[in-house]
Motif scaffolding. Sequence first.
Motif, PDB file in Angstrom:
ATOM      1  N   GLY A 251       0.825  -1.211   0.000  1.00  0.00           N
ATOM      2  CA  GLY A 251       0.000   0.000   0.000  1.00  0.00           C
ATOM      3  C   GLY A 251       0.856   1.255   0.000  1.00  0.00           C
ATOM      4  O   GLY A 251       0.589   2.219  -0.717  1.00  0.00           O
ATOM      5  N   LEU A 252       1.901   1.214   0.831  1.00  0.00           N
ATOM      6  CA  LEU A 252       2.777   2.372   0.955  1.00  0.00           C
ATOM      7  C   LEU A 252       3.493   2.637  -0.364  1.00  0.00           C
ATOM      8  O   LEU A 252       3.606   3.787  -0.814  1.00  0.00           O
ATOM      9  CB  LEU A 252       3.802   2.101   2.061  1.00  0.00           C
ATOM     10  N   LEU A 255       1.009   4.105  -2.777  1.00  0.00           N
ATOM     11  CA  LEU A 255       0.772   5.511  -2.438  1.00  0.00           C
ATOM     12  C   LEU A 255       1.906   6.375  -2.958  1.00  0.00           C
ATOM     13  O   LEU A 255       1.699   7.406  -3.601  1.00  0.00           O
ATOM     14  CB  LEU A 255       0.670   5.651  -0.922  1.00  0.00           C
ATOM     15  N   TRP A 256       3.120   5.901  -2.702  1.00  0.00           N
ATOM     16  CA  TRP A 256       4.306   6.687  -3.051  1.00  0.00           C
ATOM     17  C   TRP A 256       4.446   6.826  -4.565  1.00  0.00           C
ATOM     18  O   TRP A 256       4.680   7.912  -5.092  1.00  0.00           O
ATOM     19  CB  TRP A 256       5.535   6.006  -2.448  1.00  0.00           C
ATOM     20  N   ASN A 259       1.755   9.170  -5.866  1.00  0.00           N
ATOM     21  CA  ASN A 259       2.101  10.554  -5.560  1.00  0.00           C
ATOM     22  C   ASN A 259       3.179  11.071  -6.495  1.00  0.00           C
ATOM     23  O   ASN A 259       3.092  12.187  -7.014  1.00  0.00           O
ATOM     24  CB  ASN A 259       2.607  10.677  -4.117  1.00  0.00           C
ATOM     25  N   ARG A 277      -4.241  12.635  -0.208  1.00  0.00           N
ATOM     26  CA  ARG A 277      -4.027  11.193  -0.390  1.00  0.00           C
ATOM     27  C   ARG A 277      -3.239  10.599   0.789  1.00  0.00           C
ATOM     28  O   ARG A 277      -3.592   9.551   1.322  1.00  0.00           O
ATOM     29  CB  ARG A 277      -3.242  10.935  -1.678  1.00  0.00           C
ATOM     30  N   ASN A 278      -2.173  11.309   1.187  1.00  0.00           N
ATOM     31  CA  ASN A 278      -1.373  10.844   2.323  1.00  0.00           C
ATOM     32  C   ASN A 278      -2.220  10.768   3.587  1.00  0.00           C
ATOM     33  O   ASN A 278      -2.165   9.792   4.338  1.00  0.00           O
ATOM     34  CB  ASN A 278      -0.201  11.787   2.574  1.00  0.00           C
ATOM     35  N   GLU A 280      -5.489  10.577   3.860  1.00  0.00           N
ATOM     36  CA  GLU A 280      -6.493   9.509   3.754  1.00  0.00           C
ATOM     37  C   GLU A 280      -5.858   8.144   4.023  1.00  0.00           C
ATOM     38  O   GLU A 280      -6.437   7.312   4.710  1.00  0.00           O
ATOM     39  CB  GLU A 280      -7.101   9.505   2.343  1.00  0.00           C
ATOM     40  N   PHE A 281      -4.666   7.958   3.487  1.00  0.00           N
ATOM     41  CA  PHE A 281      -3.990   6.671   3.647  1.00  0.00           C
ATOM     42  C   PHE A 281      -3.688   6.402   5.121  1.00  0.00           C
ATOM     43  O   PHE A 281      -4.005   5.343   5.651  1.00  0.00           O
ATOM     44  CB  PHE A 281      -2.697   6.672   2.829  1.00  0.00           C
TER      45      PHE A 281
END
Lengths: 325, 365
Positions: A251-252, A255-256, A259, A277-278, A280-281
């Motif tokens: 997931g991380l 996300l990264w 982004n 987004r960060n 929310e995550f």
Amino acid sequence: MPNAVHRIGCRGRGSDLFLLSIGNLLRTILTLGIYEPWARTRVRRYLWSAVEFAGEPLVYHGTGKELFIGRIKGTLLIWGFFLLAAAVAAGVALALGPAAVESGVIDLILWPLLAAGFAVLFSVAIVGARRYRMSRTSWRGIRFSFRGSWRQYLPILLSRALVPFTLGLAYPFVYIRERRFLITRTHFGNRPFAFDGDGRGLFGPWLKALILTPLTLGLYWFWFAAERHRYVWGHTRFGAARFVSTVNGGGLLGLWLGNLLLLIVTLGVAWPFVTIRNLEFMTGHLIVVGAPDLDAVVQDAQKASAAGEGVAAALDFDMELGLAM
Amino acid sequence: MDEPSQKTRWPGWYYDGRTARREPVTVMIGPGGIGLMGEDGRVRFWPFEELRVTQGAFAHEPVRLERGDEAPEAVVVDDRTFLSALRAAAPRHFGHFRQPRQLGRQARLAIAGTVAILGAALAGYLWGVPALAAHLADRVPLAWEERIGEQAAAELTAGLGRCEHPALQRAIEQMAAALARASGLSPDAFRFHVADDSLVNAFALPGGTIILFRGLIERAETPDELAGVLAHEMQHVALRHSTQALLRELPVRILIAGLTGDAPALGQALHAAVTLRSLHFSREAEREADRAAAAMLAAAGADPGALAAFLARLERQDTGVPAYFSTHPPTRERVTALATLAPAADPAAAWPSIADWKTIRHSCR
């Protein structure tokens, strides 16, 4: 209901924050940058109130004026420090003469002095910024506070600087020591958060990361960062309530990458969307288990000036969301 | 829901500001304020002028009103139609969401203080640092000055190559010795390097090292013109302008490096200042050196007017601004000032030993 599960919600929207940021940018340009503390305050108000727990958002109480004055104080503090350093440098150079300048003896004297000065400035900045932000945050009308001092943080900062000399082996211990300081000195009302983590708990994952990160061309780092995040939250408590984070490496990484792609494609314009987004995550993966025992909490607001925050801004390092840790 | 104006009661939560407990209330808007009715039927009345809207500006926020300064009480209403009703009822208080702005005493003090500190810093930079540098320059040990000057000379001429033609070197040293003796200075206090470069330039380093560029020497048509340049640069040394410039530069550079937050630059700044990559004399220092040089030339029996003539010719001939002038006062101003200082003299009498100047000046080629 001792094991009731509460989720932490995020109600922010990238598009709202985007509009807000455009207004901020225009005003900051028109005022030649003077508006910046007010702009920052507006962004924080938005982000804080976007985070919601048990149906109730956080409130940010800071004002632009405070931050502006804090920034002036912080800048003066740094100027004072460098003036002092310049005076000491000139004095030492005069006292020791040209031989010392040429042979580098002067560097041996000046560098440790400068390093010590920077260590104090960094401690003041990190602790001051957290004190200010926590004291301006409330939930259900009760203020948070951070009660650590920069003097307590200084040895942690120094031990961080010593980690490379242990071939990195001391990293989990130093990291956990820092987290413990930051978490257990944080209060909600009159009650502190508790932390029962230990560097040893993170030592195994750290060794694994040291070996696997180079082998996977750095990709494994995301899995380690996720494990570290889970470990820290998993050992944080407030009263009878404890936290569980379900962040995982995949997931991380997603996300990264997302982004990064957003920022590259839009040349950085998508920053507000990335921020949301960060948020929310992090909030989406955080669960509170058990009753937080709110009846025992009594208002106990602490005073905190924005000067440390000003130093942090002048040194240009910023951990915007003390919330997401 | 679609007719917010008709709604008069809103469910909300009341917080006492002391505990984390919340109490359900019904919020009503009255003529001078709002009423909060608890479940027990008790009503709290909050006047409009004591209320602040701390949330509700953004679409995702509930409407939050606070009352009181230390540990404020608060009421939170989820239904955002409450805010429009509030604005309709008291446009003066809730016309805009923000808290009423006022420039408090503290803010005014902070602004006045900032202006005062910036003013003091500017004054310190403009007058304090040069004054301190001038004061300190007289106290710097000569040995230190000389070593720094030599180091700087070595660094400055490193990529250039040095011109060491004996006839030219001798001519320069003879002139300098005559000038020094005429105004009571020791000739040993000066050392001359001729840099093999077409640049029209010359400068003085701390401790008495003077660097002359081949370009400048070749452009001097008479020995008197070169003597003028020599006298000017020797006066910079004698008046310790170079050391002053160094001292003035050192703290300012460190400060600049510090303010940009660039830690490694601090070390570089220290080095750059010490090795004198750039030395700027103030206009006042240039005028002072001109005046003293004119007296020096007159005492040695040379023509002080030659320096003025040399400067004027260089400026006439060059299309671009020659390096020698870039940090100096306007040439016209200096020429006029030098002319008033210069008594008429017999130009032939001054340098009997340098008869073949036209050959010597090109000896570097």
